[in-house]
Write a protein that holds these residues in place. Structure first.
Motif, short mmCIF file in Angstrom:
data_model
loop_
_atom_site.label_atom_id
_atom_site.label_comp_id
_atom_site.label_asym_id
_atom_site.label_seq_id
_atom_site.Cartn_x
_atom_site.Cartn_y
_atom_site.Cartn_z
N LYS A 59 0.90 -1.28 -0.24
CA LYS A 59 -0.06 -0.08 -0.31
C LYS A 59 1.06 1.38 0.03
O LYS A 59 0.42 1.78 -0.49
N THR A 60 1.67 1.28 0.50
CA THR A 60 2.62 2.51 1.17
C THR A 60 4.09 2.08 1.02
O THR A 60 4.46 0.81 1.38
N VAL A 61 4.97 3.06 1.01
CA VAL A 61 5.92 2.70 0.59
C VAL A 61 7.21 1.89 2.46
O VAL A 61 7.93 1.46 2.40
N LYS A 62 6.25 2.73 3.18
CA LYS A 62 6.54 2.22 4.53
C LYS A 62 6.23 0.70 4.89
O LYS A 62 6.93 0.09 5.50
N GLY A 63 4.56 0.32 4.11
CA GLY A 63 4.57 -0.85 4.21
C GLY A 63 5.44 -1.91 3.69
O GLY A 63 5.83 -3.22 4.06
N LEU A 64 6.45 -1.42 2.28
CA LEU A 64 6.75 -1.75 2.14
C LEU A 64 8.15 -2.60 2.33
O LEU A 64 8.83 -3.57 3.06
N VAL A 65 8.47 -1.10 3.04
CA VAL A 65 9.88 -1.63 3.97
C VAL A 65 10.05 -2.66 4.85
O VAL A 65 10.64 -3.29 5.45
N ALA A 66 8.61 -2.12 6.14
CA ALA A 66 8.10 -3.01 6.89
C ALA A 66 8.19 -4.42 6.62
O ALA A 66 8.60 -5.29 7.17
N TRP A 67 7.82 -5.03 5.73
CA TRP A 67 7.42 -5.80 5.06
C TRP A 67 8.60 -6.67 4.70
O TRP A 67 9.28 -8.31 5.08
N LYS A 68 9.62 -5.91 3.78
CA LYS A 68 10.56 -6.68 3.14
C LYS A 68 11.97 -7.03 4.22
O LYS A 68 12.25 -8.07 3.67
N LEU A 69 12.35 -6.04 4.60
CA LEU A 69 12.97 -5.72 5.78
C LEU A 69 12.73 -5.73 6.64
O LEU A 69 13.97 -5.91 7.62
N GLY A 70 11.57 -6.50 7.07
CA GLY A 70 11.49 -6.86 8.32
C GLY A 70 11.77 -5.71 9.76
O GLY A 70 11.42 -6.36 11.13
N PRO A 328 0.12 -10.75 0.06
CA PRO A 328 1.34 -11.03 1.26
C PRO A 328 1.48 -9.35 1.66
O PRO A 328 1.99 -8.76 0.35
N GLY A 329 2.09 -9.17 2.91
CA GLY A 329 2.79 -7.88 3.01
C GLY A 329 1.46 -7.62 3.65
O GLY A 329 1.99 -6.32 3.75
N CYS A 330 0.23 -7.69 3.50
CA CYS A 330 -0.65 -6.30 3.66
C CYS A 330 -1.22 -6.77 5.78
O CYS A 330 -0.22 -6.15 5.96
N GLY A 331 -1.76 -7.61 5.84
CA GLY A 331 -1.94 -7.99 6.90
C GLY A 331 -3.52 -7.10 7.14
O GLY A 331 -3.72 -7.17 9.24
N SER A 332 -4.39 -6.55 6.49
CA SER A 332 -5.23 -5.39 7.37
C SER A 332 -6.15 -6.33 7.88
O SER A 332 -5.78 -7.72 7.29
N THR A 333 -6.70 -5.94 8.52
CA THR A 333 -8.02 -6.95 9.12
C THR A 333 -9.16 -5.85 9.22
O THR A 333 -10.27 -7.33 9.77
N ARG A 334 -9.12 -5.01 8.94
CA ARG A 334 -10.54 -4.44 9.29
C ARG A 334 -10.40 -3.49 7.80
O ARG A 334 -9.95 -3.38 6.97
#
Length: 435
Positions: A59-70, A328-334
């Motif tokens: 969704k965002t660059v922040k989400g991409l970084v958190a997902w790919k770099l842990g 993959p990498g999203c995790g949204s629940t709402r």
């Protein structure tokens, strides 16, 4: 020489010396870590600048970084903020790449500092802690905000002496839902009004008789409640919403968006409304209370298949199986949507094997062609625009190169800030344009 004698000749370090040695090593490692973070920010800045991340499904660059770099959300936010304003803060990002500033320091500056403040905060960050930087930015003199263009979604309220005016802006698809709901509630209010006051009523467009013209009221002095309007329907809808958790919304069978589909051209449009894009048409046919009418050469030829609406039992089964957005990498629940893997207009059934939960963002991205979701659900494959499968696998791997050769990082001074003597940053007005 015996081991006892060798041990006796080995100098014994005092506690202070051991602490100094540990600190020296920490300074070296911290500088290397800062330099590595600078390289990460530079690479993410390239990904952001050129829009390379758009096809990853994030969704965002922040989400991409958190997902790919842990990384945690906070650390990923610092990386994304520094990357987004990488060219705007060259001194700060250069100091980060050279190990002289930390990621948290540069992240705070990039996230909140004003334009043109690179020199000011580069000097301050060399001696200030992250908390002190936050304080300095909070007292920064802000310029007058420019009037931003109206967003696609907006809601405003103007309060007068006796009345309040609301103004709402939504896309056409959501507007069709609002129109259908308001029409349903107004129809119910009109039926109740005619039942109580007869068919010939004031302002009733279907009863243009003498009694309905208003003369009856003026000549006899008789007063009746005014004929229901869309405003009355809106207030009734709001009032009914308070009980939405207790009972179903009344007249639910009438609050359905009607969509017309051309079977030859694969075109769709809202009843008595604008045409729908391909993405909006497929999105609306996935999981919404929508009545479909099929047309051919401008003539209605019948209704579509009975339903795409996800029943309560099927929805619970979906939530139990998927838990969150399946991308993959999203995790949204709402606010998740139930998506037909084989689109409804392509013959896909509303059954568990053909349904998955996706967040609104990825649902739109799929129907716009930016990600692809194929199944069935138990063998789901999600790919980006280039056809590469999206996975939850991290990018981290053992290093193959030596750490950056940078000097040790001394860090902030740690002194108490004297804010009474501090001069906050003040943006300079732009130079006048030459005539």
């Amino acid at each position: 020489m015996s081991s006892t004698a060798a041990d006796a000749e080995t100098p014994v370090m005092s506690q202070r010396e051991r602490m100094d040695a540990c600190f020296a090593r920490l300074e070296e490692l911290s500088a290397q870590r800062n330099a590595i973070d600078g390289q990460i920010v530079a690479l993410v800045a390239e990904v952001t600048r050129d829009g390379l991340w758009a096809g990853t499904g994030a969704k965002t660059v922040k989400g991409l970084v958190a997902w790919k770099l842990g990384m945690s959300d906070a650390t990923a936010g610092s990386v994304a903020a520094a990357a987004q304003r990488y060219d705007e803060f060259p001194r700060c990002t250069t100091a980060l790449c050279e190990g002289r500033l930390s990621l948290d320091q540069v992240g705070v500056i990039a996230a909140h500092a004003g334009a043109g403040s690179d020199d000011h905060y580069a000097e301050l960050a060399s001696v200030a802690t992250v908390r002190q930087l936050r304080k300095a930015i909070s007292v920064e003199i802000k310029p007058e905000p420019d009037k931003e263009p109206q967003e696609q979604y907006s809601f405003s309220k103007t309060v007068g002496e006796h009345t309040t005016t609301y103004r709402i802006t939504v896309p056409n698809v959501e507007a069709a839902k609002v129109d259908a709901a308001l029409g349903s509630y107004r129809e119910a209010l009109i039926n109740d009004y005619r039942r109580d006051h007869g068919s010939d009523t004031v302002d009733d467009p279907e009863s243009p008789s003498f009694d309905a013209s208003g003369l009856y009221v003026r000549q006899t002095g008789h007063t009746e409640p005014r004929f229901p309007t869309l405003t009355d329907a809106f207030l009734q809808m709001v009032q009914t919403a308070w009980d939405a958790e207790v009972a179903r919304r009344p007249h639910g069978q009438h609050t359905t968006v009607i969509v017309h589909l051309d079977v030859d051209k694969r075109a769709g449009w809202v009843h008595a409304g604008p045409a729908l894009s391909d993405a909006d048409r497929q999105l609306l046919l996935c999981d919404s209370d929508c009545e479909v009418w099929l047309e051919q050469r401008g003539q209605v030829i019948g209704a579509g298949r009975a339903t795409r609406v996800i029943s309560r039992r099927l929805r619970r089964a979906l939530e139990y199986r998927d838990r969150a957005c399946v991308v993959p990498g999203c995790g949204s629940t709402r606010g998740l949507h139930a998506h037909h893997i084989v689109h409804w207009e392509d013959g896909g059934p509303t059954e568990l094997w053909n349904l998955v939960l996706v967040c609104p963002h990825h649902h739109r991205e799929h129907h716009r062609g930016r990600i692809t979701i194929t199944g069935p659900a138990d063998r789901l494959v999600v790919t980006d625009e280039s056809g590469r499968a999206l996975t939850n696998k991290s990018l981290a791997r053992p290093p193959t190169e030596p750490p950056p050769a940078v000097g040790p990082w001394r860090g902030p001074l740690g002194e108490r800030a004297q804010w009474r003597c501090y001069t906050p940053f003040e943006p300079q007005p732009p130079p006048p344009s030459p005539n």
